[in-house]
Design a protein around this motif. Structure first.
Motif, short mmCIF file in Angstrom:
data_model
loop_
_atom_site.label_atom_id
_atom_site.label_comp_id
_atom_site.label_asym_id
_atom_site.label_seq_id
_atom_site.Cartn_x
_atom_site.Cartn_y
_atom_site.Cartn_z
N ASN A 1 -20.01 9.67 9.10
CA ASN A 1 -20.58 10.73 9.94
C ASN A 1 -20.11 12.12 9.50
O ASN A 1 -20.24 13.09 10.26
N ASN A 2 -19.57 12.18 8.28
CA ASN A 2 -19.14 13.45 7.67
C ASN A 2 -18.08 14.17 8.52
O ASN A 2 -18.09 15.40 8.64
N ILE A 3 -17.19 13.37 9.11
CA ILE A 3 -16.09 13.92 9.89
C ILE A 3 -14.81 13.76 9.09
O ILE A 3 -14.45 12.64 8.70
N PRO A 4 -14.12 14.85 8.77
CA PRO A 4 -12.88 14.74 7.99
C PRO A 4 -11.81 13.95 8.74
O PRO A 4 -11.75 13.96 9.97
N VAL A 5 -10.95 13.26 7.97
CA VAL A 5 -9.98 12.33 8.56
C VAL A 5 -8.57 12.62 8.07
O VAL A 5 -8.34 12.85 6.88
N ILE A 6 -7.62 12.62 9.01
CA ILE A 6 -6.20 12.52 8.69
C ILE A 6 -5.77 11.12 9.11
O ILE A 6 -5.93 10.73 10.27
N HIS A 7 -5.23 10.35 8.18
CA HIS A 7 -4.91 8.94 8.42
C HIS A 7 -3.40 8.75 8.33
O HIS A 7 -2.80 8.90 7.25
N VAL A 8 -2.79 8.40 9.45
CA VAL A 8 -1.34 8.28 9.53
C VAL A 8 -0.95 6.82 9.74
O VAL A 8 -1.51 6.15 10.61
N PHE A 9 0.00 6.34 8.96
CA PHE A 9 0.50 4.97 9.14
C PHE A 9 1.93 4.87 8.64
O PHE A 9 2.38 5.66 7.80
N ARG A 10 2.66 3.89 9.18
CA ARG A 10 4.11 3.78 8.91
C ARG A 10 4.44 3.12 7.59
O ARG A 10 5.48 3.39 7.00
N ARG A 11 3.60 2.26 7.10
CA ARG A 11 3.94 1.45 5.93
C ARG A 11 3.66 2.18 4.62
O ARG A 11 2.90 3.15 4.57
N ARG A 12 4.28 1.65 3.57
CA ARG A 12 3.93 2.11 2.22
C ARG A 12 2.58 1.52 1.82
O ARG A 12 2.21 0.45 2.28
N VAL A 13 1.88 2.19 0.95
CA VAL A 13 0.58 1.66 0.51
C VAL A 13 0.76 0.41 -0.36
O VAL A 13 -0.18 -0.37 -0.54
N THR A 14 1.95 0.20 -0.86
CA THR A 14 2.22 -0.98 -1.70
C THR A 14 2.74 -2.16 -0.88
O THR A 14 3.03 -3.22 -1.44
N ASP A 15 2.86 -1.99 0.42
CA ASP A 15 3.38 -3.05 1.29
C ASP A 15 2.48 -4.28 1.19
O ASP A 15 1.27 -4.21 1.45
N THR A 16 3.07 -5.40 0.82
CA THR A 16 2.27 -6.63 0.63
C THR A 16 1.72 -7.20 1.93
O THR A 16 0.82 -8.03 1.91
N SER A 17 2.26 -6.75 3.07
CA SER A 17 1.78 -7.27 4.35
C SER A 17 0.54 -6.53 4.86
O SER A 17 -0.04 -6.93 5.87
#
Length: 541
Positions: free
Chosen positions: A357-373
């Motif tokens: 919908n062409n809405i800019p996003v800020i995406h916050v999360f606690r894990r590393r992007v390499t987290d295997t889980s």
């Protein structure tokens, strides 16, 4: 009245229809919960089983309690030779009548519950290896195995599937969402639905579950628009007729069956609630049950960050609220981005929704992007391209100390939300302790959901693996016997589905199998007591 045994099915159902129907036929004033009373008439209706929740868990359990039994198909050969040998040993018996622990030994799968893994491999052999083998089971309806029960749900059969966001595809294949005895493809063909993908829309699954209850003849056991307010263990006084004098003993009712024999049923649980009438009024009821099965799922209460400012109206906790904001144009023309918190599939759905919908996003999360889980690590790219698109952005468009926000999407891995401010600002903290303040148009917190077991004593905190803590699907599921699904800390209370850690439909069906076998064994013992002439005394062991 008490009912026990398949002979009384018609009597039970007629009574229950009258129990609700007569009351709904009257003009009843809207009643606050504090004024709940037992309905007049059949005030002491006692059922062998009350199932709370009418999603796939409750539907599947009703299917088995209605007398449907799975047998090894004559031509079937299970790809697991050890399991197949075990199945051949008792081919003449239904799976419900076999030793589930023996059959489950040595099996491995994506559930921690052994019966769930067993039933899944019988219905979808070697599915995790990419094979599409047919089930090795065929089903028979055996009326004598019927166990009287009622399924209580807030909405139509299908549970939370009727309220899920309809624009996203299910994570599981349609075949994995189906229930025993009716394939999803058969249903789609009968409805002339054009299923273009192995993955389908939630609304298709919801329609399938609703149709399943009807075509399998289960609807007589289902009551919609029912809200449970309390489930409590019942005590009975020494005088059976004086129901107001209660002590710590469990009551046992013995009443005449149609054939004149005396039947035994324990009145272990009191279930209170109300049914919402068509005019919006509340019709209260009180049922008694020998056994209660919890099949409520985990979508009742969205997970919360428990931080300052989370109750501001611009901080949302569901995809439906976010979708409504978009459809009403509330985010159109906003200069500030949407803040999305979470790294699961629902958060990914929100990112896709905003992105499309062409809405800019800020995406916050606690894990590393390499987290295997991370769930993205477990999904094949070819089958889930949209989720891997999100994961790719999470990895490649992350924020660094010196960079500005990207125009369409920026991720903040290893960050926590410290607070929300009234001027629509958010305070983030990185793993290293650095803080950053960001402006946003709306925040969407999608960090999972938890069951709301408010109707149980202490909200069910005492029946989890970790006592005195809230029940959660992953961290603290209800503690059960792995083969009967009976709560280890509460006799005659069963739990299945997400409440015991089985989020996927393909695995929650095993819970129904475990419960059905346990109840079938107990019913058989009860009938043996009756036939032996020992059914006149108090207290069935």
């Amino acid at each position: 009245r008490s009912y026990s045994g398949p002979e009384t099915e018609g009597q039970l159902l007629n009574s229950f229809v009258q129990y609700f129907g007569d009351s709904l036929g009257r003009k009843v004033k809207r009643m606050p919960l504090i004024e709940e009373t037992v309905l007049p008439g059949d005030s002491f209706l006692t059922l062998p089983v009350v199932i709370i929740g009418n999603g796939p868990s409750g539907i599947c359990l009703s299917y088995l309690l209605s007398g449907y039994r799975p047998y090894l198909s004559p031509e079937a050969i299970h790809p697991n030779p050890v399991l197949h040998t075990k199945l051949e040993e008792a081919r003449h018996l239904s799976i419900v009548d076999q030793d589930l622990q023996y059959l489950s030994e040595g099996l491995e799968g994506r559930s921690s519950n052994p019966v769930a893994v067993l039933f899944d491999t019988l219905l979808h052999p070697d599915a995790d290896f990419g094979y599409d083998y047919p089930p090795v089971l065929h089903w028979k309806l055996e009326q004598h195995n019927y166990i009287p029960h009622i399924v209580l749900g807030k909405g139509p059969p299908g549970g939370a599937w009727h309220s899920m966001e309809g624009s996203m595809l299910t994570i599981s294949f349609g075949d994995w969402m189906e229930l025993p005895g009716l394939t999803f493809k058969e249903w789609a063909a009968s409805k002339r639905r054009n299923i273009k993908s192995d993955r389908v829309m939630p609304e298709e699954i919801a329609c399938y579950y609703k149709h399943y209850v009807k075509v399998m003849g289960l609807q007589k056991n289902f009551r919609d628009n029912v809200y449970i307010t309390s489930v409590s263990r019942l005590c009975r006084g020494k005088d059976d007729d004086d129901r107001s004098q209660l002590n710590e003993s469990i009551s046992t009712q013995h009443l005449e069956m149609e054939d004149g024999q005396k039947s035994l049923i324990k009145r272990n649980w009191e279930v209170r609630g109300y049914q919402r009438a068509t005019d919006g009024s509340h019709v209260p009821f009180c049922l008694f049950a020998e056994n209660v099965a919890l099949a409520t799922g985990t979508f009742d209460s969205p997970g919360r960050l428990q931080v300052e400012g989370e109750d501001f109206p611009f901080v949302l906790h569901s995809m439906s609220d976010f979708g409504a904001a978009i459809s009403k144009g509330k985010l159109r023309g906003k200069a500030d981005p949407v803040l999305i918190v979470g790294a699961g599939l629902t958060a990914a759905d929100a990112v896709l929704c905003a992105y499309n919908n062409n809405i800019p996003v800020i995406h916050v999360f606690r894990r590393r992007v390499t987290d295997t889980s991370l769930i993205f690590k477990q999904l094949p790219k070819k089958l889930y391209p949209e989720y891997h698109k999100v994961y790719h952005m999470m990895c490649t468009q992350s924020h660094t100390v010196d960079s500005n926000l990207h125009s369409a999407y920026t991720s903040f891995p290893e960050h926590n939300v410290l607070s929300f401010k009234p001027e629509m600002k958010c305070v983030l903290q990185s793993a290293s302790g650095l803080k950053k303040i960001l402006k946003f148009s709306v925040a969407l917190v999608l960090i999972g959901s938890h069951p709301n077991l408010f109707f149980l004593k202490d909200q069910g905190h005492s029946i989890g693996h970790h006592s005195n803590q809230p029940i959660t699907c992953k961290g603290n599921p209800i503690e059960i016997d792995p083969y009967t699904y009976e709560c280890t800390k509460e006799a005659n209370l069963f739990a299945l589905g997400p409440l015991v850690g089985d989020n996927f439909v393909r695995f929650l069906k095993g819970g129904a199998l475990g419960v059905a076998r346990c109840l079938a064994i107990r019913q058989k013992k009860k009938h043996e007591l009756i036939e032996s002439g020992d059914g006149g005394g108090d207290g069935v062991p």
